[in-house]
Design a protein around this motif. Sequence first.
Motif, PDB file in Angstrom:
ATOM      1  N   LEU A  61      18.304  29.092  -3.422  1.00  0.00           N
ATOM      2  CA  LEU A  61      18.913  29.939  -4.304  1.00  0.00           C
ATOM      3  C   LEU A  61      18.187  29.750  -5.756  1.00  0.00           C
ATOM      4  N   ALA A  62      18.299  28.420  -6.146  1.00  0.00           N
ATOM      5  CA  ALA A  62      17.529  27.975  -7.247  1.00  0.00           C
ATOM      6  C   ALA A  62      16.165  28.544  -7.427  1.00  0.00           C
ATOM      7  N   ILE A  63      15.239  28.498  -6.329  1.00  0.00           N
ATOM      8  CA  ILE A  63      14.225  29.051  -6.368  1.00  0.00           C
ATOM      9  C   ILE A  63      14.184  30.607  -6.911  1.00  0.00           C
ATOM     10  N   VAL A  64      14.926  31.292  -6.121  1.00  0.00           N
ATOM     11  CA  VAL A  64      15.085  32.872  -6.043  1.00  0.00           C
ATOM     12  C   VAL A  64      15.575  33.184  -7.489  1.00  0.00           C
ATOM     13  N   LEU A  65      16.624  32.680  -8.070  1.00  0.00           N
ATOM     14  CA  LEU A  65      17.196  32.758  -9.307  1.00  0.00           C
ATOM     15  C   LEU A  65      16.278  32.380 -10.233  1.00  0.00           C
ATOM     16  N   ASN A  66      15.671  31.505 -10.111  1.00  0.00           N
ATOM     17  CA  ASN A  66      14.609  30.850 -11.376  1.00  0.00           C
ATOM     18  C   ASN A  66      13.509  31.852 -11.423  1.00  0.00           C
ATOM     19  N   GLN A  67      13.133  32.786 -10.342  1.00  0.00           N
ATOM     20  CA  GLN A  67      12.062  33.589 -10.610  1.00  0.00           C
ATOM     21  C   GLN A  67      12.290  34.943 -11.060  1.00  0.00           C
TER      22      GLN A  67
ATOM     23  N   LYS B 241      18.745  33.986   8.067  1.00  0.00           N
ATOM     24  CA  LYS B 241      19.374  34.948   7.827  1.00  0.00           C
ATOM     25  C   LYS B 241      20.649  34.914   6.904  1.00  0.00           C
ATOM     26  N   VAL B 242      21.356  33.832   7.191  1.00  0.00           N
ATOM     27  CA  VAL B 242      22.421  33.354   6.209  1.00  0.00           C
ATOM     28  C   VAL B 242      21.768  33.169   4.713  1.00  0.00           C
ATOM     29  N   VAL B 243      20.758  32.367   4.730  1.00  0.00           N
ATOM     30  CA  VAL B 243      20.233  32.069   3.340  1.00  0.00           C
ATOM     31  C   VAL B 243      19.799  33.363   2.661  1.00  0.00           C
ATOM     32  N   LYS B 244      19.004  34.248   3.462  1.00  0.00           N
ATOM     33  CA  LYS B 244      18.711  35.283   2.779  1.00  0.00           C
ATOM     34  C   LYS B 244      19.769  36.244   2.252  1.00  0.00           C
ATOM     35  N   TYR B 245      20.674  36.243   2.974  1.00  0.00           N
ATOM     36  CA  TYR B 245      22.004  36.951   2.601  1.00  0.00           C
ATOM     37  C   TYR B 245      22.636  36.392   1.305  1.00  0.00           C
ATOM     38  N   LEU B 246      22.496  35.082   1.291  1.00  0.00           N
ATOM     39  CA  LEU B 246      23.309  34.581   0.082  1.00  0.00           C
ATOM     40  C   LEU B 246      22.296  34.817  -0.991  1.00  0.00           C
ATOM     41  N   ALA B 247      21.057  34.750  -0.953  1.00  0.00           N
ATOM     42  CA  ALA B 247      20.325  34.897  -2.069  1.00  0.00           C
ATOM     43  C   ALA B 247      20.452  36.040  -2.677  1.00  0.00           C
ATOM     44  N   GLN B 248      20.647  37.386  -1.694  1.00  0.00           N
ATOM     45  CA  GLN B 248      20.752  38.642  -2.147  1.00  0.00           C
ATOM     46  C   GLN B 248      22.250  38.735  -2.725  1.00  0.00           C
ATOM     47  N   LEU B 249      23.095  38.219  -2.365  1.00  0.00           N
ATOM     48  CA  LEU B 249      24.334  38.200  -2.997  1.00  0.00           C
ATOM     49  C   LEU B 249      24.583  37.524  -4.307  1.00  0.00           C
ATOM     50  N   ALA B 250      23.718  36.470  -4.444  1.00  0.00           N
ATOM     51  CA  ALA B 250      23.829  35.860  -5.599  1.00  0.00           C
ATOM     52  C   ALA B 250      23.231  36.804  -6.896  1.00  0.00           C
ATOM     53  N   LEU B 251      22.076  37.532  -6.459  1.00  0.00           N
ATOM     54  CA  LEU B 251      21.519  38.287  -7.409  1.00  0.00           C
ATOM     55  C   LEU B 251      22.427  39.816  -7.839  1.00  0.00           C
ATOM     56  N   LEU B 252      23.069  40.092  -6.753  1.00  0.00           N
ATOM     57  CA  LEU B 252      23.963  40.967  -6.880  1.00  0.00           C
ATOM     58  C   LEU B 252      25.285  40.895  -7.607  1.00  0.00           C
TER      59      LEU B 252
ATOM     60  N   ALA C 214      10.852  42.062  -2.142  1.00  0.00           N
ATOM     61  CA  ALA C 214      12.087  41.644  -2.690  1.00  0.00           C
ATOM     62  C   ALA C 214      12.698  40.423  -2.138  1.00  0.00           C
ATOM     63  N   VAL C 215      13.736  40.072  -2.544  1.00  0.00           N
ATOM     64  CA  VAL C 215      14.171  38.732  -2.356  1.00  0.00           C
ATOM     65  C   VAL C 215      13.921  38.024  -1.006  1.00  0.00           C
ATOM     66  N   ALA C 216      14.172  38.647   0.017  1.00  0.00           N
ATOM     67  CA  ALA C 216      13.947  38.386   1.276  1.00  0.00           C
ATOM     68  C   ALA C 216      12.532  37.433   1.392  1.00  0.00           C
ATOM     69  N   GLN C 217      11.452  38.226   0.729  1.00  0.00           N
ATOM     70  CA  GLN C 217      10.173  37.156   0.779  1.00  0.00           C
ATOM     71  C   GLN C 217      10.246  36.060  -0.079  1.00  0.00           C
ATOM     72  N   GLU C 218      11.030  36.013  -0.783  1.00  0.00           N
ATOM     73  CA  GLU C 218      11.168  34.847  -1.938  1.00  0.00           C
ATOM     74  C   GLU C 218      12.035  33.616  -1.521  1.00  0.00           C
ATOM     75  N   VAL C 219      12.540  33.692  -0.282  1.00  0.00           N
ATOM     76  CA  VAL C 219      13.029  32.493   0.479  1.00  0.00           C
ATOM     77  C   VAL C 219      12.056  31.994   1.388  1.00  0.00           C
ATOM     78  N   HIS C 220      11.800  30.840   1.306  1.00  0.00           N
ATOM     79  CA  HIS C 220      10.578  30.077   1.727  1.00  0.00           C
ATOM     80  C   HIS C 220      11.265  29.519   3.248  1.00  0.00           C
ATOM     81  N   PRO C 221      10.969  30.033   4.435  1.00  0.00           N
ATOM     82  CA  PRO C 221      11.365  29.515   5.525  1.00  0.00           C
ATOM     83  C   PRO C 221      11.120  28.060   5.819  1.00  0.00           C
ATOM     84  N   ALA C 222       9.502  27.906   5.634  1.00  0.00           N
ATOM     85  CA  ALA C 222       9.116  26.482   6.297  1.00  0.00           C
ATOM     86  C   ALA C 222       9.757  25.614   5.299  1.00  0.00           C
TER      87      ALA C 222
END
Length: 289
Positions: A129-135, A273-284, A15-23
């Motif tokens: 978010l651009a990475i996640v949505l573009n995928q 955590k904030v960025v993962k949350y925002l990515a999930q929210l954007a998809l929702l 799921a999206v959590a894995q698609e956010v790249h922490p590094a």
Amino acid sequence: MAWLLLFCLGQPPGAVAQEVHPAMLFHDVQVLAHDNMQGRKTGTEGNRQARAYIVRRLKEIGLQGFAPNYSHTFNYPQGEGVNLVAYIKGQSEKYIVVSAHYDHLGVQEGQVFNGADDNASGVAAALQLAIVLNQQSSLRYSWLFVFFDAEEAGLLGAWAFVNKPPVPLKNIVLNLNFDMLSRSSRHELYVCGTAHYPKLRPLVERCVPPPGLRIAFGHDTPKLGTQDWTNASDHYAFHQKGIPFLYFGVEDHPDYHRPTDDYEKIDRDFYLKVVKYLAQLALLIDKQL
Ligand SMILES: [Zn+2]
């Protein structure tokens, strides 16, 4: 619906959590908040370098633009500013705008105001978010990613954008604005705007944050005086044009608008955590708005 709920609550494998790249997220903040960027003040060489870096990242991610190097210039009394605008085309002509300002306060009395939280954190989050949505194989909405200049001088990039938008203003249905996301002693992220646009609140409430992150509503009613954040950042320009907004940000901290707002001060665990949350929210939001 059940799947979506699971998606937001439980982060199943892949799921999206894995698609956010922490590094990459932390690296982007570190680069933008480095002394090399000289505090990214509008009209300076450091601001130009920050912009060049964001342009490079947008090209790597593979986003399209309306103008060469995504660059939209605007004039204001003290000079020229440059907004960056990239997009992902969805099924609809209706757009959702993710925004973050990349300028900051520059160098004052020999001290660099690095602006790690304000707002390298918002810029790096928007890139994730651009990475996640573009995928995603398909999106219902089209998405704009806007990196505003001259926010610190009075939301000048945002005003220029809404007064001369690259897509018809009537097609913009929502602004998600990120400004200061990376630290909170109370582990709290504010969502501001639902007092003005109450229909958005149930949508936000449907997305459950990861443990250790608290989502707080507020800072969006006039009775709060200076604690009303309705006009505190670029979302205000959208609000003034009647476009609903959600602004995401943290409470002011001791390093706010000080030369000590440095990369070392961000709370990486909270910020991720904030960025993962925002990515999930954007998809929702893409699926349910
Ligand atoms: Zn800011």
